[in-house]
Write a protein that holds these residues in place. Structure first.
Motif, PDB file in Angstrom:
ATOM      1  N   GLY A   1       0.836  -1.190   0.000  1.00 49.49           N
ATOM      2  CA  GLY A   1       0.000   0.000   0.000  1.00 49.49           C
ATOM      3  C   GLY A   1       0.869   1.237   0.000  1.00 49.49           C
ATOM      4  O   GLY A   1       2.092   1.154   0.153  1.00 49.49           O
ATOM      5  N   LYS A   2       0.233   2.382  -0.187  1.00 50.01           N
ATOM      6  CA  LYS A   2       0.971   3.650  -0.177  1.00 50.01           C
ATOM      7  C   LYS A   2       0.895   4.308   1.194  1.00 50.01           C
ATOM      8  O   LYS A   2       1.705   5.154   1.521  1.00 50.01           O
ATOM      9  N   THR A   3      -0.119   3.916   1.982  1.00 50.99           N
ATOM     10  CA  THR A   3      -0.314   4.542   3.292  1.00 50.99           C
ATOM     11  C   THR A   3      -0.648   3.468   4.329  1.00 50.99           C
ATOM     12  O   THR A   3      -0.970   2.331   3.978  1.00 50.99           O
ATOM     13  N   VAL A   4      -0.630   3.864   5.610  1.00 54.63           N
ATOM     14  CA  VAL A   4      -0.991   2.959   6.702  1.00 54.63           C
ATOM     15  C   VAL A   4      -2.409   2.438   6.474  1.00 54.63           C
ATOM     16  O   VAL A   4      -2.689   1.235   6.616  1.00 54.63           O
ATOM     17  N   GLU A   5      -3.312   3.327   6.083  1.00 60.12           N
ATOM     18  CA  GLU A   5      -4.719   2.966   5.896  1.00 60.12           C
ATOM     19  C   GLU A   5      -4.875   1.924   4.792  1.00 60.12           C
ATOM     20  O   GLU A   5      -5.666   1.000   4.918  1.00 60.12           O
ATOM     21  N   GLU A   6      -4.120   2.100   3.712  1.00 61.35           N
ATOM     22  CA  GLU A   6      -4.225   1.122   2.618  1.00 61.35           C
ATOM     23  C   GLU A   6      -3.753  -0.258   3.083  1.00 61.35           C
ATOM     24  O   GLU A   6      -4.409  -1.266   2.825  1.00 61.35           O
ATOM     25  N   PHE A   7      -2.629  -0.311   3.775  1.00 58.98           N
ATOM     26  CA  PHE A   7      -2.134  -1.603   4.289  1.00 58.98           C
ATOM     27  C   PHE A   7      -3.204  -2.257   5.161  1.00 58.98           C
ATOM     28  O   PHE A   7      -3.486  -3.452   5.057  1.00 58.98           O
ATOM     29  N   SER A   8      -3.800  -1.445   6.047  1.00 60.57           N
ATOM     30  CA  SER A   8      -4.764  -1.965   7.004  1.00 60.57           C
ATOM     31  C   SER A   8      -6.005  -2.514   6.295  1.00 60.57           C
ATOM     32  O   SER A   8      -6.463  -3.629   6.578  1.00 60.57           O
TER      33      SER A   8
END
Ligand SMILES: Cc1cc2nc3c(=O)[nH]c(=O)nc-3n(C[C@H](O)[C@H](O)[C@H](O)COP(=O)(O)O)c2cc1C
Length: 298
Positions: A99-106
Motif C-alpha cells: 500500500g501507499k499509506t498505513v490505511e491502505e495496508f490496514s
C-alpha cells in the motif's frame, strides 16, 4: 521425523512459495501447494488493479535475474476468488499486501483475512508516497505504524517482508518487531545495460535482482537480524537446492521461501526439496527441523 514449522500457523514443511512467482492466480497457487509447498505467498496485492511497467520487465543472464514488473496485480477487490480457489489445496495461503499509506495496508490486510488468508505478509519495499524515491522500509516510524495498525486490526499472523535496499536493515527489523515473523529479503536494487543499444535493458531502468546471485546477501541479513533480535525469520533469496535452504536455517531461518528457481526447475522443486530434506535429516541424525535453526550463530 518432524518437518512441521510453527509460524503462528502450522505449516507441514518449511518450503513456501515466494511472492510474485506464479501466484496471481488461484489455480497456479493451488497446483504449487499440491506439488509439495508447505504454504504459498500470493503476489503482492494493492488497492487497485495495476498493469505494471511496459516491457522489457525482465533481464536474465544466469546467475543474474533482474525484474521490474511494477507491482502489477488485479487489486484486492478482485482477489477474493483466487484465494478461495488456492485454499482448496487445504494448505496455508499467505496474502501479500502492499500500500501507499498505513490505511491502505490496514484495509487490504483486513480484506485478506475476510477472504480466508491464513496470514498476511506486508511488502514494505514499495515506494513511500511522502518520501520521494524512498522505500517504505527506509522509514522506521512508518514501518512501526503500519505493523502496529495491521496487528491491531486482524487476528491472523502478520509477517513483515523487509527490503535490503535501506540504509539500516536492523532499524527496519526493530521497527517491525511486533510482527509474528520477519521475511528476509526482498530483491536487491540493480540494473543492466544493453551495450549494443547503449541504454538500460529494463523499461524502468532499475529493477530488483533475485536468484542465486543474492543468496550471500540474504544469508547475511538473516544471520545479522537473528543475532540482534532473536525473532522468527523466514529466509528468502537465491535458494536453489537443499544445501541453500539448510544454510538459511543455520543462519537463523525457521522456514524458507522459494522464488526465481521455480522458473528454472518448475513446481516439482518443492517435492524435490522435501525429499532432499528428509535425506539430509536422516544423514545428520536430526529428528526435528527446528534443531537446525540458528545453529551457525556465534
Ligand atoms: C518476477 C518476480 C516478481 C516478484 N514480485 C514480488 C511481489 O509482488 N512482492 C514481493 O514481496 N516480492 C516479490 N518478488 C520478490 C520475491 O518474493 C523474493 O523475495 C526474491 O525474488 C528473492 O527470492 P528468490 O531469489 O528465491 O527469487 C518478486 C520476485 C520476482 C523474481
Amino acid at each position: 521425523m518432524n518437518l512441521e514449522v510453527d509460524l503462528g500457523i502450522k505449516i507441514s514443511n518449511p518450503f513456501i512459495l515466494a511472492s510474485g512467482i506464479l501466484d496471481e492466480n488461484g489455480y497456479t497457487i493451488k497446483k504449487i501447494l499440491e506439488s509439495g509447498a508447505g504454504a504459498a505467498v500470493t503476489k503482492s496485492i494493492g488497492m487497485e488493479e495495476r498493469r505494471g511497467y511496459e516491457p522489457p520487465v525482465v533481464y536474465e543472464n544466469d546467475p543474474v535475474f533482474i525484474n521490474a514488473i511494477g507491482l502489477s496485480n488485479p487489486g484486492i477487490d478482485n482477489f477474493g476468488e483466487e484465494i478461495k480457489i488456492a485454499l482448496a489445496a487445504k494448505k496455508p495461503v499467505i496474502g501479500s499486501v502492499f500500500g501507499k499509506t498505513v490505511e491502505e495496508f490496514s484495509l487490504i490486510a483486513r480484506k485478506m483475512e475476510q477472504y480466508g488468508a491464513s496470514a498476511v505478509e506486508l511488502n514494505l519495499s514499495c515506494p513511500h508516497v511522502n518520501g520521494y524515491g524512498m522505500e517504505i522500509g527506509s522509514d522506521p516510524d512508518l514501518v512501526n505504524e503500519i505493523v502496529s495498525e495491521v496487528k491491531s486490526k486482524i487476528n491472523i499472523p502478520v509477517y513483515s517482508k523487509l527490503s535490503p535496499n535501506t540504509s539500516d536493515i536492523v532499524e527496519e527489523a526493530k521497527a517491525a518487531e511486533k510482527s509474528d515473523a520477519l521475511v528476509l529479503i526482498n530483491t536487491v536494487k540493480a540494473m543492466a545495460i544493453d551495450i549494443k543499444a547503449k541504454k538500460p535493458v529494463l523499461s524502468n531502468i532499475y529493477g530488483g535482482m533475485s536468484g542465486k546471485a543474492i543468496k550471500p546477501v540474504g544469508i547475511r541479513y538473516v544471520y545479522e537480524i537473528k543475532r540482534e533480535l532473536n525473532k522468527k525469520i523466514i529466509g528468502v533469496g537465491g535458494i536453489e537446492n537443499i544445501n541453500d535452504a539448510v544454510e538459511y536455517m543455520m543462519a537463523g531461518a525457521s522456514a524458507v521461501q522459494i522464488g526465481t528457481v521455480v522458473y528454472k526447475y518448475g513446481k516439482n522443486i518443492f517435492n524435490k526439496m522435501n525429499n532432499d530434506l528428509v535425506n539430509y535429516m536422516i544423514d545428520n541424525n536430526i529428528d526435528n527441523i527446528d534443531e537446525l535453526t540458528g545453529v551457525a550463530l556465534k
